[in-house]
Scaffold this motif. Structure first.
Motif, PDB file in Angstrom:
ATOM      1  N   GLU A 150     -38.105  10.483   4.553  1.00 55.71           N
ATOM      2  CA  GLU A 150     -37.524  10.643   3.218  1.00 55.71           C
ATOM      3  C   GLU A 150     -36.274  11.519   3.275  1.00 55.71           C
ATOM      4  OE1 GLU A 150     -40.802  12.118   0.914  1.00 55.71           O
ATOM      5  OE2 GLU A 150     -41.650  10.114   0.625  1.00 55.71           O
ATOM      6  N   ALA A 151     -36.338  12.594   4.046  1.00 56.11           N
ATOM      7  CA  ALA A 151     -35.179  13.481   4.185  1.00 56.11           C
ATOM      8  C   ALA A 151     -34.026  12.762   4.879  1.00 56.11           C
ATOM      9  CB  ALA A 151     -35.570  14.745   4.950  1.00 56.11           C
ATOM     10  N   GLN A 152     -34.346  11.942   5.870  1.00 54.65           N
ATOM     11  CA  GLN A 152     -33.306  11.199   6.592  1.00 54.65           C
ATOM     12  C   GLN A 152     -32.606  10.198   5.676  1.00 54.65           C
ATOM     13  OE1 GLN A 152     -32.326  11.758   9.984  1.00 54.65           O
ATOM     14  NE2 GLN A 152     -30.606  10.671   9.094  1.00 54.65           N
ATOM     15  N   ILE A 153     -33.373   9.522   4.827  1.00 53.96           N
ATOM     16  CA  ILE A 153     -32.771   8.579   3.873  1.00 53.96           C
ATOM     17  C   ILE A 153     -31.811   9.325   2.943  1.00 53.96           C
ATOM     18  CG2 ILE A 153     -33.255   7.104   1.868  1.00 53.96           C
ATOM     19  CD1 ILE A 153     -35.896   6.310   3.379  1.00 53.96           C
ATOM     20  N   GLY A 154     -32.247  10.469   2.430  1.00 53.69           N
ATOM     21  CA  GLY A 154     -31.377  11.278   1.569  1.00 53.69           C
ATOM     22  C   GLY A 154     -30.129  11.740   2.298  1.00 53.69           C
ATOM     23  N   LEU A 155     -30.300  12.193   3.522  1.00 49.66           N
ATOM     24  CA  LEU A 155     -29.160  12.661   4.312  1.00 49.66           C
ATOM     25  C   LEU A 155     -28.184  11.522   4.586  1.00 49.66           C
ATOM     26  CD1 LEU A 155     -27.813  15.011   5.764  1.00 49.66           C
ATOM     27  CD2 LEU A 155     -29.196  14.481   7.775  1.00 49.66           C
ATOM     28  N   ASP A 156     -28.697  10.358   4.968  1.00 49.20           N
ATOM     29  CA  ASP A 156     -27.838   9.198   5.223  1.00 49.20           C
ATOM     30  C   ASP A 156     -27.053   8.812   3.965  1.00 49.20           C
ATOM     31  OD1 ASP A 156     -28.847   9.133   7.795  1.00 49.20           O
ATOM     32  OD2 ASP A 156     -30.129   7.373   7.455  1.00 49.20           O
ATOM     33  N   THR A 157     -27.727   8.805   2.830  1.00 48.22           N
ATOM     34  CA  THR A 157     -27.077   8.403   1.579  1.00 48.22           C
ATOM     35  C   THR A 157     -26.011   9.405   1.157  1.00 48.22           C
ATOM     36  OG1 THR A 157     -29.088   7.236   0.901  1.00 48.22           O
ATOM     37  CG2 THR A 157     -27.489   7.761  -0.830  1.00 48.22           C
ATOM     38  N   PHE A 158     -26.345  10.696   1.165  1.00 46.77           N
ATOM     39  CA  PHE A 158     -25.353  11.704   0.759  1.00 46.77           C
ATOM     40  C   PHE A 158     -24.191  11.794   1.750  1.00 46.77           C
ATOM     41  CE2 PHE A 158     -28.773  13.354  -2.015  1.00 46.77           C
ATOM     42  CZ  PHE A 158     -28.063  13.379  -3.204  1.00 46.77           C
ATOM     43  N   THR A 159     -24.470  11.594   3.029  1.00 49.15           N
ATOM     44  CA  THR A 159     -23.392  11.591   4.025  1.00 49.15           C
ATOM     45  C   THR A 159     -22.457  10.408   3.790  1.00 49.15           C
ATOM     46  OG1 THR A 159     -24.822  12.702   5.628  1.00 49.15           O
ATOM     47  CG2 THR A 159     -22.899  11.560   6.508  1.00 49.15           C
ATOM     48  N   ALA A 160     -23.024   9.249   3.469  1.00 45.62           N
ATOM     49  CA  ALA A 160     -22.197   8.075   3.159  1.00 45.62           C
ATOM     50  C   ALA A 160     -21.369   8.313   1.898  1.00 45.62           C
ATOM     51  CB  ALA A 160     -23.069   6.836   3.007  1.00 45.62           C
ATOM     52  N   MET A 161     -21.955   8.980   0.900  1.00 44.28           N
ATOM     53  CA  MET A 161     -21.201   9.321  -0.314  1.00 44.28           C
ATOM     54  C   MET A 161     -20.026  10.234   0.024  1.00 44.28           C
ATOM     55  SD  MET A 161     -23.968  10.155  -3.258  1.00 44.28           S
ATOM     56  CE  MET A 161     -25.178   8.991  -3.795  1.00 44.28           C
ATOM     57  N   ARG A 162     -20.300  11.234   0.859  1.00 46.16           N
ATOM     58  CA  ARG A 162     -19.234  12.169   1.246  1.00 46.16           C
ATOM     59  C   ARG A 162     -18.116  11.428   1.964  1.00 46.16           C
ATOM     60  NH1 ARG A 162     -21.189  16.983   4.884  1.00 46.16           N
ATOM     61  NH2 ARG A 162     -21.450  15.253   6.315  1.00 46.16           N
ATOM     62  N   SER A 163     -18.462  10.523   2.865  1.00 44.15           N
ATOM     63  CA  SER A 163     -17.441   9.733   3.581  1.00 44.15           C
ATOM     64  C   SER A 163     -16.659   8.851   2.618  1.00 44.15           C
ATOM     65  CB  SER A 163     -18.108   8.849   4.638  1.00 44.15           C
ATOM     66  OG  SER A 163     -18.706   9.654   5.637  1.00 44.15           O
ATOM     67  N   ALA A 164     -17.353   8.233   1.658  1.00 42.78           N
ATOM     68  CA  ALA A 164     -16.686   7.368   0.690  1.00 42.78           C
ATOM     69  C   ALA A 164     -15.697   8.162  -0.151  1.00 42.78           C
ATOM     70  CB  ALA A 164     -17.714   6.689  -0.209  1.00 42.78           C
ATOM     71  N   LEU A 165     -16.075   9.367  -0.557  1.00 40.96           N
ATOM     72  CA  LEU A 165     -15.175  10.200  -1.356  1.00 40.96           C
ATOM     73  C   LEU A 165     -13.967  10.658  -0.530  1.00 40.96           C
ATOM     74  CD1 LEU A 165     -17.715  12.337  -3.394  1.00 40.96           C
ATOM     75  CD2 LEU A 165     -16.146  10.584  -4.278  1.00 40.96           C
ATOM     76  N   ALA A 166     -14.192  10.926   0.752  1.00 42.59           N
ATOM     77  CA  ALA A 166     -13.088  11.363   1.617  1.00 42.59           C
ATOM     78  C   ALA A 166     -12.059  10.244   1.819  1.00 42.59           C
ATOM     79  CB  ALA A 166     -13.632  11.815   2.963  1.00 42.59           C
ATOM     80  N   MET A 167     -12.506   8.990   1.765  1.00 45.40           N
ATOM     81  CA  MET A 167     -11.614   7.867   1.982  1.00 45.40           C
ATOM     82  C   MET A 167     -10.994   7.347   0.681  1.00 45.40           C
ATOM     83  SD  MET A 167     -13.777   5.857   4.864  1.00 45.40           S
ATOM     84  CE  MET A 167     -12.476   4.782   5.406  1.00 45.40           C
ATOM     85  N   ALA A 168     -11.497   7.825  -0.455  1.00 47.42           N
ATOM     86  CA  ALA A 168     -11.002   7.313  -1.764  1.00 47.42           C
ATOM     87  C   ALA A 168      -9.614   7.793  -2.086  1.00 47.42           C
ATOM     88  CB  ALA A 168     -11.964   7.742  -2.872  1.00 47.42           C
TER      89      ALA A 168
END
Length: 168
Positions: A150-168
């Motif tokens: 469960e923690a890994q899923i959350g980490l993967d999702t928030f990390t992907a969000m952070r990457s998406a915001l950095a590229m926006a």
């Protein structure tokens, strides 16, 4: 192991198909650029973001990498990982963050079915940063495999969000 078998089978199918199949793929790609539209549905469990939209192209975060879908794309099914769905229509772009889901590419249309989605512009960078920190803390405190997953899923999702915001 299953992935290795699929990769070998795919390579064998490509080589067995020969030059005629390669010419057919090129023809399909050229025809897709000719100017017709992709019929597109962007669906969520509680409704739809786009229904029967005519778009030029859709980029999806497939588990194998970002996949571009044009009109007359070869039929396929792709699992979505956390990332950005980008919809191109008439010179405009719409970007949505998706948590997971599937893309179904049919001969006549494409359906993106996401578990959850939000316009990229709605993501709050501070909340995403806090989410990464919370997920890392949950990962460190996990006592069993379920808590770790469960923690890994959350980490993967928030990390992907952070990457998406950095590229926006």
């Amino acid at each position: 192991m299953l992935r290795q078998v699929a990769i070998r089978a795919s390579a064998a199918a490509r080589s067995a198909a020969g030059p005629a199949a390669a010419a057919q793929r090129r023809h399909m790609a050229e025809a897709a650029v000719a100017g017709d539209k992709l019929h597109f549905n962007f669906l969520l469990p509680g409704g739809s973001i786009q229904k029967d939209a005519a778009v030029d192209m859709v980029l999806v975060p497939a588990s194998s990498g970002v996949m571009g879908i044009l009109p007359r794309h070869a039929p396929t099914v792709a699992q979505l990982r956390p990332g950005v769905v980008e919809i191109h229509a008439d010179g405009a772009k719409e970007k949505y963050f998706v948590s997971s889901g599937f893309a179904f590419v049919h001969k006549e249309r494409t359906d993106v079915c996401a578990v959850a989605a939000a316009p990229l512009s709605d993501l709050d960078a501070a909340a995403v940063t806090q989410g990464v920190a919370d997920a890392q803390a949950a990962m460190a405190a996990a006592k069993n495999d379920m808590e770790k997953a469960e923690a890994q899923i959350g980490l993967d999702t928030f990390t992907a969000m952070r990457s998406a915001l950095a590229m926006a």
